[in-house]
Every structure is written in C-alpha cells, then in structure tokens.
Design a protein around this motif. Structure first.
Motif, PDB file in Angstrom:
ATOM      1  N   GLU A 135      19.277  44.289 -19.773  1.00  0.00           N
ATOM      2  CA  GLU A 135      18.079  44.290 -18.924  1.00  0.00           C
ATOM      3  C   GLU A 135      18.385  43.755 -17.523  1.00  0.00           C
ATOM      4  OE1 GLU A 135      14.670  42.600 -20.956  1.00  0.00           O
ATOM      5  OE2 GLU A 135      15.525  43.139 -22.901  1.00  0.00           O
ATOM      6  N   MET A 136      19.508  44.194 -16.965  1.00  0.00           N
ATOM      7  CA  MET A 136      19.928  43.741 -15.644  1.00  0.00           C
ATOM      8  C   MET A 136      19.429  44.704 -14.576  1.00  0.00           C
ATOM      9  SD  MET A 136      23.814  43.057 -14.260  1.00  0.00           S
ATOM     10  CE  MET A 136      24.045  41.530 -15.149  1.00  0.00           C
ATOM     11  N   ASP A 137      18.845  44.150 -13.518  1.00  0.00           N
ATOM     12  CA  ASP A 137      18.360  44.955 -12.407  1.00  0.00           C
ATOM     13  C   ASP A 137      19.539  45.676 -11.742  1.00  0.00           C
ATOM     14  OD1 ASP A 137      17.516  45.683  -9.669  1.00  0.00           O
ATOM     15  OD2 ASP A 137      15.685  44.618 -10.199  1.00  0.00           O
ATOM     16  N   PRO A 138      19.446  46.996 -11.519  1.00  0.00           N
ATOM     17  CA  PRO A 138      20.546  47.748 -10.884  1.00  0.00           C
ATOM     18  C   PRO A 138      20.973  47.189  -9.528  1.00  0.00           C
ATOM     19  CG  PRO A 138      18.938  49.268 -11.826  1.00  0.00           C
ATOM     20  CD  PRO A 138      18.340  47.892 -11.929  1.00  0.00           C
ATOM     21  N   SER A 139      20.083  46.469  -8.850  1.00  0.00           N
ATOM     22  CA  SER A 139      20.431  45.919  -7.538  1.00  0.00           C
ATOM     23  C   SER A 139      21.560  44.888  -7.638  1.00  0.00           C
ATOM     24  CB  SER A 139      19.204  45.275  -6.880  1.00  0.00           C
ATOM     25  OG  SER A 139      18.780  44.131  -7.600  1.00  0.00           O
ATOM     26  N   PHE A 140      21.774  44.336  -8.829  1.00  0.00           N
ATOM     27  CA  PHE A 140      22.831  43.336  -9.009  1.00  0.00           C
ATOM     28  C   PHE A 140      24.219  43.951  -8.826  1.00  0.00           C
ATOM     29  CE2 PHE A 140      19.468  40.806 -10.317  1.00  0.00           C
ATOM     30  CZ  PHE A 140      19.870  39.517 -10.639  1.00  0.00           C
ATOM     31  N   SER A 141      24.321  45.268  -8.953  1.00  0.00           N
ATOM     32  CA  SER A 141      25.620  45.915  -8.832  1.00  0.00           C
ATOM     33  C   SER A 141      26.208  45.769  -7.432  1.00  0.00           C
ATOM     34  CB  SER A 141      25.522  47.398  -9.200  1.00  0.00           C
ATOM     35  OG  SER A 141      24.669  48.081  -8.282  1.00  0.00           O
ATOM     36  N   SER A 142      25.353  45.645  -6.430  1.00  0.00           N
ATOM     37  CA  SER A 142      25.841  45.539  -5.047  1.00  0.00           C
ATOM     38  C   SER A 142      26.013  44.097  -4.589  1.00  0.00           C
ATOM     39  CB  SER A 142      24.888  46.275  -4.101  1.00  0.00           C
ATOM     40  OG  SER A 142      23.590  45.703  -4.151  1.00  0.00           O
ATOM     41  N   ARG A 143      25.704  43.151  -5.456  1.00  0.00           N
ATOM     42  CA  ARG A 143      25.847  41.741  -5.103  1.00  0.00           C
ATOM     43  C   ARG A 143      27.244  41.227  -5.458  1.00  0.00           C
ATOM     44  NH1 ARG A 143      20.604  38.628  -7.345  1.00  0.00           N
ATOM     45  NH2 ARG A 143      21.829  36.884  -6.550  1.00  0.00           N
ATOM     46  N   GLY A 144      27.660  40.150  -4.780  1.00  0.00           N
ATOM     47  CA  GLY A 144      28.939  39.532  -5.107  1.00  0.00           C
ATOM     48  C   GLY A 144      28.939  39.058  -6.544  1.00  0.00           C
ATOM     49  N   VAL A 145      30.097  39.071  -7.182  1.00  0.00           N
ATOM     50  CA  VAL A 145      30.191  38.706  -8.598  1.00  0.00           C
ATOM     51  C   VAL A 145      29.693  37.276  -8.811  1.00  0.00           C
ATOM     52  CG1 VAL A 145      31.746  38.404 -10.557  1.00  0.00           C
ATOM     53  CG2 VAL A 145      32.120  40.280  -8.935  1.00  0.00           C
ATOM     54  N   ASN A 146      28.550  37.168  -9.478  1.00  0.00           N
ATOM     55  CA  ASN A 146      27.919  35.886  -9.831  1.00  0.00           C
ATOM     56  C   ASN A 146      27.455  35.050  -8.626  1.00  0.00           C
ATOM     57  OD1 ASN A 146      28.208  36.247 -12.646  1.00  0.00           O
ATOM     58  ND2 ASN A 146      30.317  35.518 -12.560  1.00  0.00           N
ATOM     59  N   VAL A 147      27.576  35.554  -7.420  1.00  0.00           N
ATOM     60  CA  VAL A 147      27.208  34.777  -6.233  1.00  0.00           C
ATOM     61  C   VAL A 147      25.695  34.666  -6.131  1.00  0.00           C
ATOM     62  CG1 VAL A 147      27.327  34.625  -3.718  1.00  0.00           C
ATOM     63  CG2 VAL A 147      29.305  35.445  -5.010  1.00  0.00           C
ATOM     64  N   GLY A 148      25.208  33.440  -6.180  1.00  0.00           N
ATOM     65  CA  GLY A 148      23.779  33.207  -6.108  1.00  0.00           C
ATOM     66  C   GLY A 148      23.026  33.515  -7.384  1.00  0.00           C
ATOM     67  N   PHE A 149      23.746  33.812  -8.469  1.00  0.00           N
ATOM     68  CA  PHE A 149      23.098  34.115  -9.742  1.00  0.00           C
ATOM     69  C   PHE A 149      22.641  32.820 -10.412  1.00  0.00           C
ATOM     70  CE2 PHE A 149      25.189  38.424 -11.010  1.00  0.00           C
ATOM     71  CZ  PHE A 149      25.022  38.893  -9.718  1.00  0.00           C
ATOM     72  N   SER A 150      21.538  32.895 -11.127  1.00  0.00           N
ATOM     73  CA  SER A 150      21.123  31.771 -11.968  1.00  0.00           C
ATOM     74  C   SER A 150      22.052  31.701 -13.165  1.00  0.00           C
ATOM     75  CB  SER A 150      19.681  31.965 -12.440  1.00  0.00           C
ATOM     76  OG  SER A 150      19.614  33.062 -13.352  1.00  0.00           O
ATOM     77  N   GLY A 151      21.938  30.605 -13.943  1.00  0.00           N
ATOM     78  CA  GLY A 151      22.776  30.476 -15.138  1.00  0.00           C
ATOM     79  C   GLY A 151      22.578  31.637 -16.095  1.00  0.00           C
ATOM     80  N   GLY A 152      21.324  32.034 -16.299  1.00  0.00           N
ATOM     81  CA  GLY A 152      21.029  33.142 -17.198  1.00  0.00           C
ATOM     82  C   GLY A 152      21.558  34.460 -16.678  1.00  0.00           C
ATOM     83  N   GLU A 153      21.474  34.665 -15.362  1.00  0.00           N
ATOM     84  CA  GLU A 153      21.978  35.898 -14.762  1.00  0.00           C
ATOM     85  C   GLU A 153      23.493  35.999 -14.883  1.00  0.00           C
ATOM     86  OE1 GLU A 153      18.416  36.416 -11.405  1.00  0.00           O
ATOM     87  OE2 GLU A 153      20.300  35.390 -10.910  1.00  0.00           O
TER      88      GLU A 153
END
Length: 249
Positions: A135-153
């Motif tokens: 259930e990951m938002d497709p927009s996460f694909s363009s973000r840096g790997v784990n950069v600014g992600f919450s623990g759950g993300e």
C-alpha cells in the motif's frame, strides 16, 4: 521439505568479544522461523553474519545455503543467491531515488542469472504491482531511498524491496520496531503475500504482536549466543506471558 539454510556450531563475534557461542539452526523451504531473545542475546549478530557483514569474525562452525558454503561468498554473491536482510534501522541514501536504486538492483540480479535487463515499461509495471503489496503511494518511487520517511514508511519500503527481488531466504530484523498497528498490519500482509513453498523467512522480534500477523512454524529463544529453546508458535505466547527468565536458568 528440503533444507535451505543450515548453521552448525557457529561461533562468532566482534574483535575479542564472542557473541554467538555454538549456535545451531536448520531452516527448510516453506518455513517461517521466529527468533526471540533479550537485547544482546545475538539476534542481530546472527542476521548480520548471514548477510555477510565484514565487521564480524567467525571463529568456528559452518553455514550452508542451498548446499553451498555461505561463508565463502561475498555479500553481493549472497544477495544474488537469494538472501535478503531487512534492517532494524533502514539507512537513508540521499541523492538516489527509489526507482533508480531498485532498477539497478533488479537488473543486476537478472544479469547474474543470465537474463536481459527489464525494459523501462516492464520495470515500471513490476514496480507498481509490488508497491501495491505494501500500500505504498507511487510518488515514493521518485523520492530518495528512505529520505524523510517515517519509521513505518521505511519498513514498508523494505518489504517493497524484498518483493522486487523475490529472495529465497529473507531475514527481517525487528521489522516491527517503531510501527503502529496499521503499519504493522500492512508490512506483515506484504510479507505473507510473498511466502511460497520454495522460500523461507526468519523473523527477529521481541514481541508476540508481530507473530499474530506473521504466524511462525517454529519459534526459537536465543540466550547468550545459543538457541536454548525451540518449539511451535505457542512458544511466543509463553515468552509474552512469562518473559525469558525460565529459559535462562
């Protein structure tokens, strides 16, 4: 069921400190194993050694994976062979997007198997399907790997990475750490969807709650570098109710 990973009399540690002191473990295809124990018992050390972390020294014992000597393989070779480690604290990689990171990893795995790289269209289709697993938002694909992600993300992203690589053997080192109930359910459901008769999982955890979602076939209690108790899923409930003291006598 055929044996996937076998550990015999493993002694290992860092520097002069021995952490694993004669550990034995057999994992077969199709199984889910849970390893529980206090902090410092050797759980994360075991996962790091299987993945090939060079900071640890093996002084005695053996590990075989699919009949091969795992200890002679580099970390990259272990990954190509089908081993995946989900970290307790996933690292951030600024400047590298999820889409490029995973495309490189997937195509490198394909190269080692003698397969051609995926086309851009094939890769994007695969990525969208696997992101839906967690259930990951497709927009996460363009973000840096784990950069600014919450623990759950971050944990969700690791299960996505695992889905993309389809490992034969995956170790999840305290995947439940820092997760709320909803994130735990999503991550666990993703793992459950990846289970087959040909692969196997080791789940390292302190708590019963993760094992309510990812039900293990076998539970081990690790104490001072050795497995001191092995039983079915009921053992996790026993640990939750009574703690570790009765296994440490």
């Amino acid at each position: 069921m055929s044996t996937l990973l076998e550990i015999n009399n493993l002694h290992a540690g860092i520097g002069e400190k021995e952490i694993l002191k004669g550990l034995n473990l057999v994992i077969r295809k199709g199984e889910v194993h849970a390893i529980m124990g206090r902090n410092g018992s050797g759980k994360s050390t075991l996962s790091a050694i299987i993945a090939g972390n060079p900071n640890y020294t093996i002084t005695e014992g053996s590990i075989t994976f699919m009949g091969q000597d795992l200890l002679k393989m580099s970390p990259e070779e272990r990954s190509w062979a089908g081993i995946f480690l989900g970290f307790q604290y996933p690292v951030e990689i600024p400047g590298v997007t999820n889409v490029n990171f995973m495309k490189t990893a997937v195509n490198e795995h394909r190269k080692q198997k003698g397969l051609p790289p995926l086309t851009a269209a094939e890769y994007l289709k695969m990525m969208r399907e696997k992101m839906a697993f967690v259930e990951m938002d497709p927009s996460f694909s363009s973000r840096g790997v784990n950069v600014g992600f919450s623990g759950g993300e971050k944990k969700r992203n690791e299960v996505f990475q695992m889905a993309m690589l389809s490992p034969l053997f995956a170790i999840l080192d305290e995947t439940d750490s820092g997760l709320d109930v909803d994130a735990l359910r999503i991550v666990a459901n993703g793992v459950n969807r990846l289970k087959t008769k040909e692969n196997a999982f080791v789940v390292i955890t302190h708590y019963q709650r993760l094992l309510d979602y990812i039900v293990p076939d076998v539970v081990h209690v690790l104490y001072k570098g050795r497995i001191v108790k092995t039983a079915g899923k009921e053992l996790a409930t026993e640990v939750e109710r009574h703690g570790y003291e009765e296994f440490e006598k």
